[in-house]
Write an enzyme that holds these catalytic residues in place. Structure first.
Site, PDB file in Angstrom:
ATOM      1  N   ASN A   9       0.714  -1.368   0.025  1.00  0.00           N
ATOM      2  CA  ASN A   9       0.092   0.047  -0.093  1.00  0.00           C
ATOM      3  C   ASN A   9       1.026   1.415  -0.106  1.00  0.00           C
ATOM      4  OD1 ASN A   9      -1.787   2.016   0.523  1.00  0.00           O
ATOM      5  ND2 ASN A   9      -2.245   1.444   2.454  1.00  0.00           N
ATOM      6  N   LYS A  11       0.023   4.231  -0.404  1.00  0.00           N
ATOM      7  CA  LYS A  11      -0.658   5.432   0.756  1.00  0.00           C
ATOM      8  C   LYS A  11      -0.313   6.702  -0.487  1.00  0.00           C
ATOM      9  CE  LYS A  11       0.307   3.372   4.916  1.00  0.00           C
ATOM     10  NZ  LYS A  11       0.000   3.362   6.258  1.00  0.00           N
ATOM     11  N   HIS A  95      -9.629   0.673   4.608  1.00  0.00           N
ATOM     12  CA  HIS A  95      -8.379   0.866   5.448  1.00  0.00           C
ATOM     13  C   HIS A  95      -8.467   1.985   6.601  1.00  0.00           C
ATOM     14  CE1 HIS A  95      -4.120   2.047   6.459  1.00  0.00           C
ATOM     15  NE2 HIS A  95      -3.970   1.007   5.712  1.00  0.00           N
ATOM     16  N   GLU A  97      -7.274   4.191   7.800  1.00  0.00           N
ATOM     17  CA  GLU A  97      -7.046   5.542   7.594  1.00  0.00           C
ATOM     18  C   GLU A  97      -8.194   6.178   6.870  1.00  0.00           C
ATOM     19  OE1 GLU A  97      -3.030   5.178   5.624  1.00  0.00           O
ATOM     20  OE2 GLU A  97      -2.188   4.447   7.430  1.00  0.00           O
ATOM     21  N   GLU A 167      -5.666  -5.844  10.246  1.00  0.00           N
ATOM     22  CA  GLU A 167      -4.513  -4.544  10.561  1.00  0.00           C
ATOM     23  C   GLU A 167      -4.815  -3.994  12.169  1.00  0.00           C
ATOM     24  OE1 GLU A 167      -2.597  -3.211   6.675  1.00  0.00           O
ATOM     25  OE2 GLU A 167      -4.514  -2.156   6.756  1.00  0.00           O
ATOM     26  N   GLY A 173       2.117   1.712  11.009  1.00  0.00           N
ATOM     27  CA  GLY A 173       3.122   2.914  10.801  1.00  0.00           C
ATOM     28  C   GLY A 173       3.823   3.458  12.159  1.00  0.00           C
ATOM     29  N   SER A 213       3.209  -2.631  10.282  1.00  0.00           N
ATOM     30  CA  SER A 213       4.833  -2.494  10.543  1.00  0.00           C
ATOM     31  C   SER A 213       5.434  -3.834   9.944  1.00  0.00           C
ATOM     32  CB  SER A 213       5.154  -2.216  11.945  1.00  0.00           C
ATOM     33  OG  SER A 213       4.680  -0.827  12.071  1.00  0.00           O
TER      34      SER A 213
HETATM   35  C1  PEP Z   1      -0.813  -0.314   5.794  1.00  0.00           C
HETATM   36  O1  PEP Z   1      -0.774   0.919   5.209  1.00  0.00           O
HETATM   37  O2  PEP Z   1      -1.757  -1.042   5.523  1.00  0.00           O
HETATM   38  C2  PEP Z   1       0.189  -0.663   6.756  1.00  0.00           C
HETATM   39  C3  PEP Z   1      -0.040  -1.767   7.358  1.00  0.00           C
HETATM   40  O3  PEP Z   1       1.358   0.304   7.146  1.00  0.00           O
HETATM   41  P1  PEP Z   1       2.474   0.054   7.830  1.00  0.00           P
HETATM   42  O4  PEP Z   1       3.329  -1.335   7.168  1.00  0.00           O
HETATM   43  O5  PEP Z   1       3.484   1.198   7.333  1.00  0.00           O
HETATM   44  O6  PEP Z   1       2.743  -0.391   9.190  1.00  0.00           O
END
Ligand code: PEP
Length: 251
Positions: A9, A11, A95, A97, A167, A173, A213
């Protein structure tokens, strides 16, 4: 047999030149990878360019979101049909976010999933609890609600085209990964929910990705868990070598 998926992703990162640099760096590093589905999700504006760059390779294209209408007076939105037109076969929906900053609810997520499935996209359906919810021991209630509401009105046969991405919001992040055990526990719970809402065959077949992460040094432990079928990767997907190392976790 659940084929693992590693999805990146991107972003809100990467201009056209940067996105092409990234994907052109990635292609040779994963060209011999077999038995893993590789997906990248760039911003809408570079989908066409990235789609052309990966044409004929083993990398697939995803949108980061879509709207539930095909077309109309919906300024700023992109429909599933337009994602298909840009070369996508996948779309990320729900997601955290988007839920956090753009007011997405279980209901809007459900409408988007239905629209994307109708047009033939494979949906990466994101769920996960916040830190406050985990600390209040509400993780399983939240996951149950998100699965139930997100999949409302979706028939068993359509689950073939849904991949669930667990997630935990506190791990996205932040550099904090759920431990292998915490992730496995949540994945097993989600699979059980799917068995309850559908049947055990459907639950055994659905792929559940972990996100939060994920890095080259923790992917192996996660992938060794029986209910983890891949990863949705944010930060570490923005560099070709780290994303390729995750994709090639089994090498
Ligand atoms: C994500 O954007 O779905 C994500 C898991 O980000 P990160 O790997 O940076 O935690």
């Amino acid at each position: 047999m659940r084929v693992p998926i590693i999805a990146g992703n991107w972003k809100l990162y990467k201009t056209t030149a940067e996105a092409l640099d990234l994907v052109n760096g990635l292609i040779p590093l994963v060209k011999n990878t077999a038995g893993v589905e590789i997906v990248v999700a760039p911003v809408f504006t570079v989908l066409g360019d990235v789609g052309r760059a990966i044409s004929g390779t083993n990398i697939r294209l995803a949108g980061q979101d879509c709207f539930w209408e095909e077309e109309g007076a919906f300024t700023g939105e992109v429909s599933p049909r337009m994602l298909l037109d840009a070369g996508c076969n996948h779309v990320i929906i729900g997601h955290s976010e988007r839920r956090q900053y753009f007011g997405e609810t279980d209901e809007t997520v459900n409408r988007k999933i239905k629209a994307a499935l109708k047009d033939g996209l494979t949906v990466l359906f994101c769920i996960g609890e916040t830190l406050a919810e985990r600390e209040a021991e509400r993780t399983f209630d939240v996951l149950k609600r998100q699965v139930a509401n997100g999949l409302t009105g979706i028939a068993t046969g359509q689950l073939n085209n849904i991949v669930i991405a667990y997630e935990p919001v506190w791990a996205i992040g932040t550099g904090k990964t759920a431990s292998d055990t915490q992730a496995q526990e949540a994945h097993a719970f989600i699979r059980n929910q799917v068995a309850g809402f559908y049947d055990s065959e459907t639950a055994a077949a659905i792929r559940i990705l972990y996100g939060g992460s994920v890095k080259p040094d923790n992917i192996k432990g996660l992938m060794a868990q029986p209910d983890i079928d891949g990863a949705l990767v944010g930060g570490a997907s923005l560099k070709a070598d780290s994303f390729a190392a995750i994709v090639n976790y089994g090498a």
